[in-house]
Design a protein around this motif. Structure first.
Motif, PDB file in Angstrom:
ATOM      1  N   PHE A 180       0.676  -1.075  -0.019  1.00  0.00           N
ATOM      2  CA  PHE A 180       0.140   0.036  -0.048  1.00  0.00           C
ATOM      3  C   PHE A 180       0.959   1.308   0.070  1.00  0.00           C
ATOM      4  O   PHE A 180       1.934   1.107   0.427  1.00  0.00           O
ATOM      5  N   GLY A 181       0.372   2.324  -0.426  1.00  0.00           N
ATOM      6  CA  GLY A 181       1.263   3.571  -0.690  1.00  0.00           C
ATOM      7  C   GLY A 181       0.002   4.561   0.033  1.00  0.00           C
ATOM      8  O   GLY A 181      -1.078   4.632  -0.136  1.00  0.00           O
ATOM      9  N   ARG A 182       0.764   5.803   0.260  1.00  0.00           N
ATOM     10  CA  ARG A 182       0.068   6.857   1.005  1.00  0.00           C
ATOM     11  C   ARG A 182       0.074   7.985  -0.276  1.00  0.00           C
ATOM     12  O   ARG A 182       1.136   8.484  -0.794  1.00  0.00           O
ATOM     13  N   LEU A 183      -1.054   8.478  -0.646  1.00  0.00           N
ATOM     14  CA  LEU A 183      -1.115   9.595  -1.644  1.00  0.00           C
ATOM     15  C   LEU A 183      -0.718  10.946  -1.152  1.00  0.00           C
ATOM     16  O   LEU A 183      -0.757  10.986   0.246  1.00  0.00           O
ATOM     17  N   ALA A 184      -0.587  11.911  -1.572  1.00  0.00           N
ATOM     18  CA  ALA A 184      -0.306  13.317  -1.062  1.00  0.00           C
ATOM     19  C   ALA A 184      -1.279  13.722   0.013  1.00  0.00           C
ATOM     20  O   ALA A 184      -1.247  14.379   0.765  1.00  0.00           O
ATOM     21  N   SER A 185      -2.741  13.255  -0.620  1.00  0.00           N
ATOM     22  CA  SER A 185      -3.939  13.591   0.499  1.00  0.00           C
ATOM     23  C   SER A 185      -3.953  12.911   1.712  1.00  0.00           C
ATOM     24  O   SER A 185      -4.483  13.256   2.438  1.00  0.00           O
ATOM     25  N   CYS A 187      -4.552   9.802   1.940  1.00  0.00           N
ATOM     26  CA  CYS A 187      -5.259   8.348   1.695  1.00  0.00           C
ATOM     27  C   CYS A 187      -4.493   7.408   1.327  1.00  0.00           C
ATOM     28  O   CYS A 187      -3.399   7.416   0.748  1.00  0.00           O
ATOM     29  N   ILE A 188      -4.717   6.069   2.115  1.00  0.00           N
ATOM     30  CA  ILE A 188      -3.960   4.897   1.558  1.00  0.00           C
ATOM     31  C   ILE A 188      -4.492   4.120   0.491  1.00  0.00           C
ATOM     32  O   ILE A 188      -5.801   3.688   0.706  1.00  0.00           O
ATOM     33  N   VAL A 189      -3.802   3.719  -0.441  1.00  0.00           N
ATOM     34  CA  VAL A 189      -4.350   3.084  -1.717  1.00  0.00           C
ATOM     35  C   VAL A 189      -3.571   1.896  -1.976  1.00  0.00           C
ATOM     36  O   VAL A 189      -2.214   1.999  -1.603  1.00  0.00           O
ATOM     37  N   LEU A 190      -4.158   0.858  -2.878  1.00  0.00           N
ATOM     38  CA  LEU A 190      -3.428  -0.374  -3.178  1.00  0.00           C
ATOM     39  C   LEU A 190      -2.399   0.411  -4.212  1.00  0.00           C
ATOM     40  O   LEU A 190      -2.464   1.115  -5.097  1.00  0.00           O
ATOM     41  N   ALA A 191      -1.028  -0.239  -4.001  1.00  0.00           N
ATOM     42  CA  ALA A 191       0.026   0.227  -5.132  1.00  0.00           C
ATOM     43  C   ALA A 191       0.820  -0.930  -5.452  1.00  0.00           C
ATOM     44  O   ALA A 191       0.281  -2.183  -5.527  1.00  0.00           O
ATOM     45  N   ASP A 192       2.067  -0.579  -5.909  1.00  0.00           N
ATOM     46  CA  ASP A 192       2.826  -1.829  -6.417  1.00  0.00           C
ATOM     47  C   ASP A 192       2.370  -2.457  -7.645  1.00  0.00           C
ATOM     48  O   ASP A 192       1.629  -2.123  -8.407  1.00  0.00           O
ATOM     49  N   GLU A 193       2.489  -3.927  -7.478  1.00  0.00           N
ATOM     50  CA  GLU A 193       1.771  -4.821  -8.629  1.00  0.00           C
ATOM     51  C   GLU A 193       1.093  -5.947  -8.328  1.00  0.00           C
ATOM     52  O   GLU A 193       1.340  -6.101  -6.878  1.00  0.00           O
ATOM     53  N   ILE A 194       0.367  -6.614  -9.029  1.00  0.00           N
ATOM     54  CA  ILE A 194      -0.210  -7.893  -8.749  1.00  0.00           C
ATOM     55  C   ILE A 194       0.128  -8.710  -9.967  1.00  0.00           C
ATOM     56  O   ILE A 194      -0.638  -8.362 -10.834  1.00  0.00           O
ATOM     57  N   SER A 195       0.698  -9.845  -9.839  1.00  0.00           N
ATOM     58  CA  SER A 195       1.225 -10.450 -10.850  1.00  0.00           C
ATOM     59  C   SER A 195       1.487 -11.896 -10.641  1.00  0.00           C
ATOM     60  O   SER A 195       1.685 -12.210  -9.284  1.00  0.00           O
ATOM     61  N   PRO A 196       1.917 -12.688 -11.387  1.00  0.00           N
ATOM     62  CA  PRO A 196       2.496 -14.177 -10.980  1.00  0.00           C
ATOM     63  C   PRO A 196       3.759 -14.034 -10.069  1.00  0.00           C
ATOM     64  O   PRO A 196       4.404 -15.024  -9.757  1.00  0.00           O
TER      65      PRO A 196
END
Ligand code: UDP
Length: 237
Positions: A180-185, A187-196
């Protein structure tokens, strides 16, 4: 589209997006690593496959209402994302036992977890990404207790959504790692990748492993199984 290189990780490069403050370009590399970088190889085409796969998964999650850093896929190997400050926690969700948990807790592979298990690892290569508890997470990251609770709830919701997606393409989602990452606002959102690279994906019918374990264990053709995942995702996205 790209400006300065901000960061180079094992699987991706991160550039500032040219003339777009607050946005980043993620560039997927062809490198595969395992065992904290001790095993390494390059697979021509892996970057394209993971970019395609992760972009599709992030779009599907967005459609289900999950807030993510993803903006759009730019080309074969790159995507545009919102800049976030990555929270240094690897959030692993497990629906059944495989990988590190089997040795650590003496569990048979395939032991089912219902409800799913969440594990937190401290994202720190020098320390080998140690398993940590919630109290450690509060010390090692800037999240509050409530935010940690929110991160775990989001992780379970993402698991639920991903299980549905993968089930429709005849795949069991055994486990996965998200960040997860924190936006400038704030807020915490899903970040990075989802892959095999970051999930364990087993064919429901044959139990064949369709993920990075084929590289970790030297049991199969990484590009062939990643292509298979993309082919199945293309049928539904
Ligand atoms: N994982 C990951 N990056 C890591 C460690 C784990 O993406 O640095 C993923 C891994 O692919 C699997 C899940 O997280 O889907 C759980 O991994 P585990 O703790 O079993 O570690 P491993 O056996 O991969 O070392």
């Amino acid at each position: 589209m790209k400006a300065d290189l901000l960061y180079e990780g094992k699987a991706k490069r991160v550039h500032e997006a040219k003339d777009q403050p607050g946005k980043l370009v993620l560039s997927y590399k062809n490198d595969a690593t395992a065992f904290n970088g001790k095993k390494k190889a390059t697979f021509s085409g892996k970057g394209r496959l993971n970019n395609e796969i992760s972009s599709r998964i992030f779009r599907l999650l967005h459609d289900y209402g999950t807030e993510t850093h993803f903006i759009k896929q730019l080309n074969e190997t790159e995507q545009l994302v919102q800049q976030t400050e990555i929270i240094p926690l690897e959030v692993v969700v497990r629906n059944q036992a495989s990988g590190s948990i089997t040795g650590r807790l003496g569990l048979d592979e395939n032991t089912q977890f219902n409800p799913p298990i969440i594990e937190l690892f401290y994202k720190n290569d020098e320390l080998g990404d140690p398993l940590i508890n919630d109290d450690h997470a509060l010390v090692l990251s800037d999240v509050t207790g409530n935010e940690l609770k929110e991160i775990k709830e989001k992780a379970l919701e993402i698991n639920h959504q991903l299980q549905k997606v993968f089930q429709t393409i005849n795949i069991t989602l055994v486990d996965f790692k998200i960040e997860f990452g924190r936006l400038a606002s704030g807020c915490i959102v899903l970040a990075d990748e989802i892959s095999p690279d970051t999930c364990r994906l087993w064919d429901i019918t044959t139990q064949e492993k369709l993920d990075k374990d084929v590289f970790r264990q030297g049991t199969g053709d990484l590009l062939a199984v990643y292509r298979e995942i993309l082919k199945r995702l293309e049928e539904i996205s």
